[in-house]
Scaffold this motif. Structure first.
Motif, PDB file in Angstrom:
ATOM      1  N   ARG A  14     132.734   2.849 -44.030  1.00  0.00           N
ATOM      2  CA  ARG A  14     134.091   2.504 -44.442  1.00  0.00           C
ATOM      3  C   ARG A  14     135.132   3.352 -43.720  1.00  0.00           C
ATOM      4  N   GLY A  15     136.053   2.685 -43.062  1.00  0.00           N
ATOM      5  CA  GLY A  15     137.120   3.357 -42.339  1.00  0.00           C
ATOM      6  C   GLY A  15     136.905   3.401 -40.847  1.00  0.00           C
ATOM      7  N   CYS A  16     135.654   3.278 -40.388  1.00  0.00           N
ATOM      8  CA  CYS A  16     135.352   3.403 -38.964  1.00  0.00           C
ATOM      9  C   CYS A  16     135.979   2.259 -38.163  1.00  0.00           C
ATOM     10  N   ALA A  17     135.751   1.019 -38.606  1.00  0.00           N
ATOM     11  CA  ALA A  17     136.311  -0.132 -37.895  1.00  0.00           C
ATOM     12  C   ALA A  17     137.836  -0.093 -37.914  1.00  0.00           C
ATOM     13  N   MET A  18     138.411   0.318 -39.041  1.00  0.00           N
ATOM     14  CA  MET A  18     139.861   0.398 -39.121  1.00  0.00           C
ATOM     15  C   MET A  18     140.402   1.472 -38.174  1.00  0.00           C
ATOM     16  N   GLY A  19     139.685   2.572 -38.048  1.00  0.00           N
ATOM     17  CA  GLY A  19     140.108   3.604 -37.107  1.00  0.00           C
ATOM     18  C   GLY A  19     140.166   3.077 -35.686  1.00  0.00           C
ATOM     19  N   ALA A  20     139.151   2.284 -35.317  1.00  0.00           N
ATOM     20  CA  ALA A  20     139.141   1.681 -33.987  1.00  0.00           C
ATOM     21  C   ALA A  20     140.311   0.711 -33.820  1.00  0.00           C
ATOM     22  N   ALA A  21     140.575  -0.077 -34.857  1.00  0.00           N
ATOM     23  CA  ALA A  21     141.677  -1.047 -34.792  1.00  0.00           C
ATOM     24  C   ALA A  21     143.023  -0.333 -34.697  1.00  0.00           C
ATOM     25  N   PHE A  22     143.196   0.729 -35.482  1.00  0.00           N
ATOM     26  CA  PHE A  22     144.441   1.499 -35.408  1.00  0.00           C
ATOM     27  C   PHE A  22     144.628   2.077 -34.006  1.00  0.00           C
ATOM     28  N   ALA A  23     143.557   2.653 -33.467  1.00  0.00           N
ATOM     29  CA  ALA A  23     143.659   3.271 -32.146  1.00  0.00           C
ATOM     30  C   ALA A  23     143.985   2.246 -31.072  1.00  0.00           C
ATOM     31  N   LEU A  24     143.403   1.051 -31.189  1.00  0.00           N
ATOM     32  CA  LEU A  24     143.699   0.006 -30.208  1.00  0.00           C
ATOM     33  C   LEU A  24     145.177  -0.371 -30.258  1.00  0.00           C
ATOM     34  N   ALA A  25     145.703  -0.562 -31.464  1.00  0.00           N
ATOM     35  CA  ALA A  25     147.121  -0.916 -31.597  1.00  0.00           C
ATOM     36  C   ALA A  25     148.025   0.188 -31.060  1.00  0.00           C
ATOM     37  N   LEU A  26     147.663   1.436 -31.320  1.00  0.00           N
ATOM     38  CA  LEU A  26     148.473   2.552 -30.839  1.00  0.00           C
ATOM     39  C   LEU A  26     148.383   2.695 -29.325  1.00  0.00           C
ATOM     40  N   ASP A  27     147.174   2.590 -28.791  1.00  0.00           N
ATOM     41  CA  ASP A  27     146.998   2.773 -27.349  1.00  0.00           C
ATOM     42  C   ASP A  27     147.545   1.593 -26.561  1.00  0.00           C
ATOM     43  N   TRP A  28     147.606   0.431 -27.199  1.00  0.00           N
ATOM     44  CA  TRP A  28     148.094  -0.753 -26.496  1.00  0.00           C
ATOM     45  C   TRP A  28     149.569  -0.617 -26.115  1.00  0.00           C
ATOM     46  N   ILE A  29     150.282   0.271 -26.786  1.00  0.00           N
ATOM     47  CA  ILE A  29     151.685   0.503 -26.431  1.00  0.00           C
ATOM     48  C   ILE A  29     151.777   0.995 -24.991  1.00  0.00           C
ATOM     49  N   ALA A  30     150.913   1.952 -24.620  1.00  0.00           N
ATOM     50  CA  ALA A  30     150.892   2.458 -23.242  1.00  0.00           C
ATOM     51  C   ALA A  30     150.297   1.427 -22.297  1.00  0.00           C
ATOM     52  N   ILE A  31     149.254   0.735 -22.740  1.00  0.00           N
ATOM     53  CA  ILE A  31     148.643  -0.296 -21.895  1.00  0.00           C
ATOM     54  C   ILE A  31     149.640  -1.409 -21.630  1.00  0.00           C
ATOM     55  N   ARG A  32     150.459  -1.734 -22.612  1.00  0.00           N
ATOM     56  CA  ARG A  32     151.450  -2.803 -22.462  1.00  0.00           C
ATOM     57  C   ARG A  32     152.444  -2.487 -21.353  1.00  0.00           C
ATOM     58  N   ARG A  33     152.800  -1.211 -21.213  1.00  0.00           N
ATOM     59  CA  ARG A  33     153.719  -0.832 -20.137  1.00  0.00           C
ATOM     60  C   ARG A  33     153.109  -1.146 -18.770  1.00  0.00           C
ATOM     61  N   ILE A  34     151.800  -0.957 -18.660  1.00  0.00           N
ATOM     62  CA  ILE A  34     151.103  -1.269 -17.416  1.00  0.00           C
ATOM     63  C   ILE A  34     151.059  -2.776 -17.197  1.00  0.00           C
ATOM     64  N   LEU A  35     150.769  -3.527 -18.252  1.00  0.00           N
ATOM     65  CA  LEU A  35     150.718  -4.983 -18.132  1.00  0.00           C
ATOM     66  C   LEU A  35     152.089  -5.545 -17.769  1.00  0.00           C
ATOM     67  N   ASP A  36     153.134  -4.998 -18.365  1.00  0.00           N
ATOM     68  CA  ASP A  36     154.480  -5.480 -18.055  1.00  0.00           C
ATOM     69  C   ASP A  36     154.865  -5.148 -16.611  1.00  0.00           C
ATOM     70  N   ALA A  37     154.432  -3.977 -16.132  1.00  0.00           N
ATOM     71  CA  ALA A  37     154.676  -3.637 -14.725  1.00  0.00           C
ATOM     72  C   ALA A  37     153.946  -4.615 -13.812  1.00  0.00           C
ATOM     73  N   ALA A  38     152.714  -4.974 -14.195  1.00  0.00           N
ATOM     74  CA  ALA A  38     151.958  -5.949 -13.412  1.00  0.00           C
ATOM     75  C   ALA A  38     152.662  -7.300 -13.419  1.00  0.00           C
ATOM     76  N   ALA A  39     153.162  -7.712 -14.582  1.00  0.00           N
ATOM     77  CA  ALA A  39     153.853  -8.995 -14.678  1.00  0.00           C
ATOM     78  C   ALA A  39     155.046  -9.036 -13.735  1.00  0.00           C
ATOM     79  N   LEU A  40     155.832  -7.984 -13.720  1.00  0.00           N
ATOM     80  CA  LEU A  40     157.006  -7.939 -12.848  1.00  0.00           C
ATOM     81  C   LEU A  40     156.596  -7.980 -11.379  1.00  0.00           C
ATOM     82  N   ARG A  41     155.533  -7.265 -11.024  1.00  0.00           N
ATOM     83  CA  ARG A  41     155.071  -7.282  -9.632  1.00  0.00           C
ATOM     84  C   ARG A  41     154.545  -8.651  -9.228  1.00  0.00           C
ATOM     85  N   LEU A  42     154.039  -9.408 -10.201  1.00  0.00           N
ATOM     86  CA  LEU A  42     153.448 -10.721  -9.927  1.00  0.00           C
ATOM     87  C   LEU A  42     154.447 -11.860 -10.097  1.00  0.00           C
ATOM     88  N   GLY A  43     155.692 -11.523 -10.406  1.00  0.00           N
ATOM     89  CA  GLY A  43     156.722 -12.542 -10.541  1.00  0.00           C
ATOM     90  C   GLY A  43     156.745 -13.238 -11.879  1.00  0.00           C
TER      91      GLY A  43
END
Length: 226
Positions: free
Chosen positions: A138-167
């Motif tokens: 109990r709590g392990c899967a939620m910890g992974a889900a929380f971490a993914l949502a938190l880390d995706w903020i930084a990953i999103r910046r990379i994806l958005d940079a890729a989007a701009l480079r790709l038009g």
């Protein structure tokens, strides 16, 4: 590991603990992945082959359904997390669509020595994340889900940079924001055993993300040498 401040803390406020983990162990703290950092392959956001590489392997890791958040939603009974899980699962469905679109436009990963070994390593990472998000602890899967949502903020910046480079135009994200995620994490940690499990799940997911960025950094260096 002894030099990592996130791992030297005693169990305490999960809000502060996850915040520190995301900043120290997550994508934002990795030299290759940092939007402003200079990894071995150069500034990631200015190097199109490195961006394409990141998009391709992120899609391998997180582009399939069900993913980490979906698995957590199916296994979690905490009422305090239910609304967050619904929003996060719906939001990540849109993120997968965005990620897939970027991968299609970016094309295949740039030719790099050891391609097969890298793909096998990422498949193994994906399997490890699936197992983590389906943990009976109990709590392990939620910890992974929380971490993914938190880390995706930084990953999103990379994806958005890729989007701009790709038009392409970056999309708005529908994922819960950082404060919402950390608040729900604090709500469900009713005792230290759950808090430790949330911490463990989060640390394991972020470790897999750092492993991916290590692989991508090594691939960028290999392309420079070639």
């Amino acid at each position: 590991m002894n030099g990592n401040p996130a791992r030297q803390r005693n169990v305490g406020s999960i809000f502060e603990l996850l915040l520190t983990l995301a900043d120290v162990d997550g994508t934002a703290g990795h030299g290759h992945a940092s939007a402003n950092g200079m990894g071995q392959g150069g500034d990631l956001t200015r190097n199109l082959p490195n961006l394409a590489d990141a998009v391709h392997f992120l899609c391998m890791l997180h582009g399939r359904h069900p993913g980490v958040i979906d698995h957590a939603a199916m296994r979690t009974t905490d009422n305090g997390a239910r609304s967050w899980l619904i929003q996060a699962a719906d939001g990540f469905t849109a993120e997968r669509t965005y990620l897939t679109q970027l991968a299609v436009v970016a094309g295949p990963a740039p030719s790099t020595a050891g391609q097969g070994d890298t793909e096998a390593a990422v498949v193994a990472q994906r399997h490890a994340l699936d197992m983590l998000a389906q943990s009976d602890r109990r709590g392990c899967a939620m910890g992974a889900a929380f971490a993914l949502a938190l880390d995706w903020i930084a990953i999103r910046r990379i994806l958005d940079a890729a989007a701009l480079r790709l038009g392409l135009s970056p999309r708005r994200t529908a994922l819960p924001d950082r404060h919402e995620t950390l608040t729900v994490a604090s709500t469900i940690c009713e005792d230290e055993s759950i808090e430790r499990a949330v911490h463990f799940g989060a640390r394991q997911l972020l470790g897999q993300h750092r492993g991916l960025w290590d692989l991508l950094s090594a691939r960028a260096l290999a392309r420079q040498i070639d």
